[in-house]
Design a protein around this motif. Sequence first.
Motif, mmCIF file in Angstrom:
data_model
loop_
_atom_site.group_PDB
_atom_site.id
_atom_site.type_symbol
_atom_site.label_atom_id
_atom_site.label_comp_id
_atom_site.label_asym_id
_atom_site.label_seq_id
_atom_site.Cartn_x
_atom_site.Cartn_y
_atom_site.Cartn_z
ATOM 1 N N CYS A 17 -4.766 -14.124 3.952
ATOM 2 C CA CYS A 17 -5.064 -15.819 3.260
ATOM 3 C C CYS A 17 -3.606 -16.391 2.656
ATOM 4 O O CYS A 17 -3.422 -16.588 1.582
ATOM 5 N N LEU A 18 -4.386 -17.502 3.340
ATOM 6 C CA LEU A 18 -3.512 -18.247 2.686
ATOM 7 C C LEU A 18 -4.012 -19.702 1.987
ATOM 8 O O LEU A 18 -2.421 -19.864 0.605
ATOM 9 N N CYS A 19 -4.713 -19.430 1.957
ATOM 10 C CA CYS A 19 -5.751 -20.666 0.067
ATOM 11 C C CYS A 19 -4.881 -19.935 -1.280
ATOM 12 O O CYS A 19 -4.493 -20.546 -2.101
ATOM 13 N N ASN A 20 -5.211 -19.130 -0.895
ATOM 14 C CA ASN A 20 -5.110 -17.648 -2.404
ATOM 15 C C ASN A 20 -2.906 -17.553 -2.279
ATOM 16 O O ASN A 20 -3.024 -16.021 -3.100
ATOM 17 N N ALA A 21 -2.682 -16.987 -0.960
ATOM 18 C CA ALA A 21 -1.482 -16.318 -0.914
ATOM 19 C C ALA A 21 -1.426 -14.536 -1.401
ATOM 20 O O ALA A 21 -0.833 -14.514 -1.474
ATOM 21 N N ILE A 22 -2.671 -14.088 -0.430
ATOM 22 C CA ILE A 22 -2.954 -13.099 -0.252
ATOM 23 C C ILE A 22 -2.080 -11.915 0.785
ATOM 24 O O ILE A 22 -2.158 -12.625 2.154
ATOM 25 N N THR A 23 -1.218 -11.436 0.634
ATOM 26 C CA THR A 23 -1.429 -10.545 1.609
ATOM 27 C C THR A 23 -1.993 -8.842 2.400
ATOM 28 O O THR A 23 -2.679 -8.240 1.450
ATOM 29 N N ASP A 24 -1.480 -8.630 2.994
ATOM 30 C CA ASP A 24 -2.255 -7.764 3.796
ATOM 31 C C ASP A 24 -1.910 -6.387 3.251
ATOM 32 O O ASP A 24 -2.377 -5.600 3.235
ATOM 33 N N ARG A 25 -0.588 -6.481 2.254
ATOM 34 C CA ARG A 25 -0.418 -5.172 1.701
ATOM 35 C C ARG A 25 -1.289 -4.646 0.138
ATOM 36 O O ARG A 25 -1.018 -3.829 -0.237
ATOM 37 N N GLN A 26 -1.169 -6.181 0.184
ATOM 38 C CA GLN A 26 -1.996 -6.560 -1.280
ATOM 39 C C GLN A 26 -2.876 -5.673 -0.769
ATOM 40 O O GLN A 26 -3.916 -5.358 -1.941
ATOM 41 N N ILE A 27 -3.413 -6.791 0.331
ATOM 42 C CA ILE A 27 -5.685 -5.972 0.890
ATOM 43 C C ILE A 27 -5.368 -4.258 0.623
ATOM 44 O O ILE A 27 -6.516 -3.357 0.583
ATOM 45 N N LYS A 28 -4.279 -4.115 1.636
ATOM 46 C CA LYS A 28 -3.964 -2.248 1.450
ATOM 47 C C LYS A 28 -4.117 -1.745 0.962
ATOM 48 O O LYS A 28 -4.972 -0.541 0.109
#
Length: 65
Positions: free
Chosen positions: A4-15
């Motif tokens: 998520c570029l809008c909120n600077a969320i990475t795949d690691r955070q989602i995982k």
Amino acid sequence: MYVCLCNAITDRQIKEIVAAGASSLTDLQAQLGVATCCGCCADLASSFLSCHQDRQINCTKADNT
């Protein structure tokens, strides 16, 4: 990788959130804010949920054999 570029969320955070028990896009939105602006990342964010669920099913099947 940024999901998520809008909120600077990475795949690691989602995982990490999925491993901690998030089971829906609504959970991810509430805990991380993913897919709450433009929504372009919703499908990719949801794919992490599907992947995690698939792994759990495969692990359960392997444990039962």
